[in-house]
Enzyme design. Structure first.
Site, PDB file in Angstrom:
ATOM      1  CB  SER A  72      -0.951  -0.045   1.197  1.00 53.19           C
ATOM      2  OG  SER A  72      -1.995   0.883   1.061  1.00 53.19           O
ATOM      3  CG  HIS A 120      -6.016  -2.029   0.244  1.00 57.28           C
ATOM      4  ND1 HIS A 120      -5.076  -1.772  -0.728  1.00 57.28           N
ATOM      5  CD2 HIS A 120      -5.530  -1.485   1.386  1.00 57.28           C
ATOM      6  CE1 HIS A 120      -4.077  -1.102  -0.203  1.00 57.28           C
ATOM      7  NE2 HIS A 120      -4.320  -0.921   1.087  1.00 57.28           N
ATOM      8  CG  ASP A 147      -7.002  -2.232  -3.451  1.00 52.33           C
ATOM      9  OD1 ASP A 147      -7.330  -1.066  -3.161  1.00 52.33           O
ATOM     10  OD2 ASP A 147      -5.892  -2.722  -3.165  1.00 52.33           O
TER      11      ASP A 147
END
Length: 305
Positions: free
Chosen positions: A155, A275, A245
């Site tokens: 991320s 995610h 996501d």
């Protein structure tokens, strides 16, 4: 969107998280994110786990070092955690990094870089850069193979990993990017489709970039990997994306940009997942599949060579 029962159980778990009401917004984000830890499942034993603090002028950078064995000159994975640049810690990723150290039989160095909004860009990136310089300079003395340095992150940590790999490309053997943040545009098809989640949403994305990126860095490619045009000569790259996501399409765009620069990229789409699933191995089977895919990629590119 049809999520699996495993993913739905995760979403139900997250929905029940309660946070103190007197926290400011970024403190609440950190507390919320910390509550994800049980999703990762049982903590594996690792041969050795130590902590070390590096000093850069008046700044201290905490590291957690996972050693799966006592072999000499081990491969090393330098890992930058996710958390939208304003959350995450050595604790939030401890469980999956234990698993990754054992699975890859590589030393892992997790970096507790500074967070926004107290420390906006480029503070966190500077911390990551300092750690990588330190490791390159001290590789042999800390029992690390300088020819097998791997940069990884998920991320927001994927954004940091992308920029660090570009800066040190001649020294990096592989980069592993797990659903990486690559753009502050937030206008891809996946951002539109998943603007209300699950897990990430457009409002939190806008807030995160506002806290992280001062106005004078709005077009800085070190903060926004997708703006980088100097992608030639990058090491082999593994990119994982989740189907549900909002970050999915910008990660795919980054993979395509590396390919256009004649780079080697393996892009894996994990269908039915959301995610954050790398940290949800206690609930979501795809977390273990992702782990094995990274092991296989490393074995094919650097570890066994």
């Amino acid at each position: 969107m049809i999520v699996s029962k495993q993913v739905q159980n995760v979403l139900d778990f997250i929905q029940k998280i309660e946070i103190e009401e007197n926290l400011n917004p970024w403190e609440a984000n950190r507390a919320f994110y910390t509550n994800f830890i049980p999703l990762a499942g049982k903590k594996e034993a690792v041969f050795q786990i130590t902590e070390q603090t590096l000093s850069d002028n008046n700044n201290s950078i905490n590291l957690r070092i996972y050693r799966p064995n006592d072999d000499e000159k081990q491969p090393v994975i330098i890992y930058f955690h996710g958390g939208w640049f304003n959350a995450g810690s050595l604790e939030t990723h401890d469980t999956p990094l234990r698993q990754l150290a054992n699975a890859t039989q590589s030393t892992i160095i997790a970096v507790d870089y500074r967070l926004a909004p107290e420390h906006p860009f480029p503070a966190g990136l500077n911390d990551c850069e300092f750690v990588v310089k330190w490791l390159i300079e001290n590789a042999l003395s800390i029992n690390i193979d300088p020819e097998k340095i791997i940069i990884a992150g998920d991320s927001a940590g994927g954004a940091l990993a992308s920029s660090i790999t570009r800066k040190f490309r001649s020294k990096i053997a592989v980069q592993l990017l797990i659903y990486p943040v690559t753009s502050n545009d937030l206008k891809t098809a996946s951002w539109i489709e998943f603007q209300n989640g699950p897990l990430l949403d457009l409002k939190s994305g806008i807030q995160a970039w506002d806290w992280y990126l001062p106005d004078n860095y709005k077009n800085d490619s070190d903060a926004i990997p997708l703006l980088a045009n100097d992608l030639s000569g990058l090491p082999p790259t593994f990119i994982a994306v989740a189907e549900y996501d909002p970050l999915r399409d910008e990660a795919i765009q980054y993979a395509e940009k590396i390919k256009k620069a004649e780079g080697s990229v393996k892009l894996n789409l994990y269908k039915g997942t959301t995610h954050g699933f790398f940290q949800m191995g206690g609930f979501i089977a795809d977390s273990k599949i992702l782990m094995q895919d990274m092991v296989d990629f490393l074995n094919n590119t650097v570890i066994t060579k």
